[in-house]
Design a protein around this motif. Sequence first.
Motif, mmCIF file in Angstrom:
data_model
loop_
_atom_site.group_PDB
_atom_site.id
_atom_site.type_symbol
_atom_site.label_atom_id
_atom_site.label_comp_id
_atom_site.label_asym_id
_atom_site.label_seq_id
_atom_site.Cartn_x
_atom_site.Cartn_y
_atom_site.Cartn_z
ATOM 1 N N THR A 281 0.825 -1.209 0.000
ATOM 2 C CA THR A 281 0.000 0.000 0.000
ATOM 3 C C THR A 281 0.857 1.255 0.000
ATOM 4 O O THR A 281 0.594 2.212 -0.747
ATOM 5 N N ARG A 338 -6.297 3.728 -9.261
ATOM 6 C CA ARG A 338 -7.285 2.673 -9.028
ATOM 7 C C ARG A 338 -6.677 1.530 -8.230
ATOM 8 O O ARG A 338 -7.328 0.972 -7.335
ATOM 9 N N THR A 339 -5.433 1.162 -8.532
ATOM 10 C CA THR A 339 -4.770 0.084 -7.794
ATOM 11 C C THR A 339 -4.592 0.459 -6.321
ATOM 12 O O THR A 339 -4.848 -0.360 -5.430
ATOM 13 N N GLU A 342 -7.797 0.130 -4.475
ATOM 14 C CA GLU A 342 -8.227 -1.245 -4.243
ATOM 15 C C GLU A 342 -7.422 -1.921 -3.147
ATOM 16 O O GLU A 342 -7.923 -2.832 -2.472
ATOM 17 N N LEU A 343 -6.175 -1.516 -2.955
ATOM 18 C CA LEU A 343 -5.337 -2.188 -1.965
ATOM 19 C C LEU A 343 -5.846 -1.997 -0.546
ATOM 20 O O LEU A 343 -5.531 -2.796 0.336
ATOM 21 N N TYR A 345 -8.836 -2.340 0.669
ATOM 22 C CA TYR A 345 -9.882 -3.256 1.148
ATOM 23 C C TYR A 345 -9.831 -4.629 0.471
ATOM 24 O O TYR A 345 -10.774 -5.406 0.581
ATOM 25 N N ARG A 346 -8.757 -4.923 -0.240
ATOM 26 C CA ARG A 346 -8.641 -6.212 -0.907
ATOM 27 C C ARG A 346 -7.648 -7.110 -0.172
ATOM 28 O O ARG A 346 -6.689 -6.639 0.426
ATOM 29 N N GLN A 347 -7.904 -8.412 -0.251
ATOM 30 C CA GLN A 347 -6.957 -9.394 0.252
ATOM 31 C C GLN A 347 -5.848 -9.590 -0.790
ATOM 32 O O GLN A 347 -5.990 -9.207 -1.945
ATOM 33 N N GLU A 348 -4.744 -10.183 -0.359
ATOM 34 C CA GLU A 348 -3.606 -10.437 -1.250
ATOM 35 C C GLU A 348 -3.168 -9.148 -1.934
ATOM 36 O O GLU A 348 -3.230 -8.993 -3.154
ATOM 37 N N GLN A 349 -2.718 -8.206 -1.130
ATOM 38 C CA GLN A 349 -2.343 -6.896 -1.666
ATOM 39 C C GLN A 349 -1.206 -6.990 -2.671
ATOM 40 O O GLN A 349 -1.166 -6.236 -3.648
ATOM 41 N N HIS A 352 -2.546 -7.703 -6.201
ATOM 42 C CA HIS A 352 -3.202 -6.557 -6.833
ATOM 43 C C HIS A 352 -2.177 -5.509 -7.272
ATOM 44 O O HIS A 352 -2.356 -4.871 -8.313
#
Length: 604
Positions: A281, A338-339, A342-343, A345-349, A352
């Motif tokens: 992140t 955008r990436t 998404e980082l 709230y997403r798993q496996e940062q 992504h």
Amino acid sequence: MSYQVLARKYRPQKFSEVIGQEHVTRTLKNAIEQQRIAHGYIFSGHRGIGKTTVARILAMALNCRSSEQPVSEPCGVCESCTEIRAGNSVDVIEIDAATNRGIDEIRELREAARYRPARDRFKIYILDEAHQITDAAFNALLKTLEEPPGHVVFMLATTQPEDIPQTIRSRCQHFSFRAVRFEEIVGQLKDLASRENIQADDGALALLAEAGDGSMRDALSILDQAIASCGGRLTAEDVRQLIGAAPSGTLEEVMHAVAQESSENALRLVDQLITEGHSPTHFARQLVRFLRNTVVAKVAGGESSLLQISSDERQRVMRVAEQFSEEDLSRHLQIMLRTHGELGYRQEQRFHLELGLLKMVHAQRLLPIEQLLSEAGVPASVGIRPVAKPSVVPDTRPSATANRSSVVSPFAADSARKSGSKPQLSAEGFPEAGPRPSATGGSTAAVVMGAAAPAEVPHQAPAIVAESKPQAQSDRSDNLRDAVLNALSDAGHQVLVSMLESGEWQTSGNTVEIKVTASEAVIDMSLGADAKRLVIASASGILGRPMKLKVVPGGVAQAPPSNGSASISHAGGRKRAEQDPIVQRMKEKFGAEIRTIIDYREKR
């Protein structure tokens, strides 16, 4: 005495010591000098930029005992000033609105405001994080805030002024604080480091100011932590490791891998960073800021004041900006924004982040649609259907040809503006291909389409050029049928098109009569008011006079046109279109297929 952090130790005690908020301090000082003191103030802005500090300085200026009247700059040595600075003044009450946010606490405040101050001129209430107060509590404060006793002054500090009701804001003077500029933070950090006998490199101070993100308090907190970690000397590498930032050249290496379209190198760099313990992140945030600065450097130049970065960082972003076009950099910035979003709230940062970098690499291979059309040899007018009137044969007189050949399309003009050259036209009237920077430093053809039709276009398809020739009376009914069916088809009345296509068409006076094989119930169901108006408008336009429509049952089914399409009356129209070189190149490049053929030559 216990240690005091730098943010508190060097907290401004006068208006002149506040940095980055001159528009606020100047107004408040003038108001005090002119004796135009308001009863309510709202201080809003980013965290750590001086809202509560200015409220305390204003309270000291109003209650300073060095003069019989409020002073524009507090003395800082009288009892009132020292008590306010220490936070134990009886007449200056600081309330944490995040915890005292209910209607009961506000009622107590309202009752206490009725009594005069114990010693000073004004009883001052400083409500920090005022947006946390509930709506009911704000309503209870309305009357007191609108007409308070003459000895009461309210100061509301908030980071979210939009959450404060408009009824409250309209009763107060609102001061919007600005984020502290990069240069001002660096200068303040350098001054404080010298006071603390700390040797700090310019690169280290720049990293601290960048990490502060416009907040002086955040920058001082990180400086305090860096001094505790590194001792008496701060280097850029020490600060970078402390805040978890990627190495200075890594971002440039990542963008170089993107420019080279090397997915492997981009993934290897990410793997190296994550192995060393860097956060995906935080790295994505760094890359977003780096790309933003690169876009600014590409647009405004490396010396622009919009770039609030160190001199070394300016050189890096300029080197990266030279490898990409403005459109490519904007596309990369959008992908990373955008990436980064998404980082959160997403798993496996990690996955992504890697996917975002791969998108940037593949984005280098995208070509403008104008270039693809130009390579197919299609003029810019293809695909644009005439609305008011059909196309006509281009004027072949020398003057018209010369004027048309001198027309430059917006795409060619924009490309020439960015390359600094003059757009050239080919012999056929198209703009010549301009150089497009590639990942390897070479150039690839970046052909853009012109908006004007060429002077001479051989092998025109029926839908491109219309011919002007007299219409035979026998073809008028076919033209009428084609125009009506095309209009209905474009409007989505496919069922009605199928019914009218096989009917018997007759024109009698100002009435178009169509006999169909369907029953009256089916006719009423299919022929709605919108479809009927569309048919009448099309028929009136073809015949040149107002027409009426009459659809009756009793017709005999007619054979469809030989080419199987209701859109064209010529049997060889589809064959001619399929043999056209431009149509063939479109089919080869895009895998297109012919759905409908419209011959505008007979719609004059």
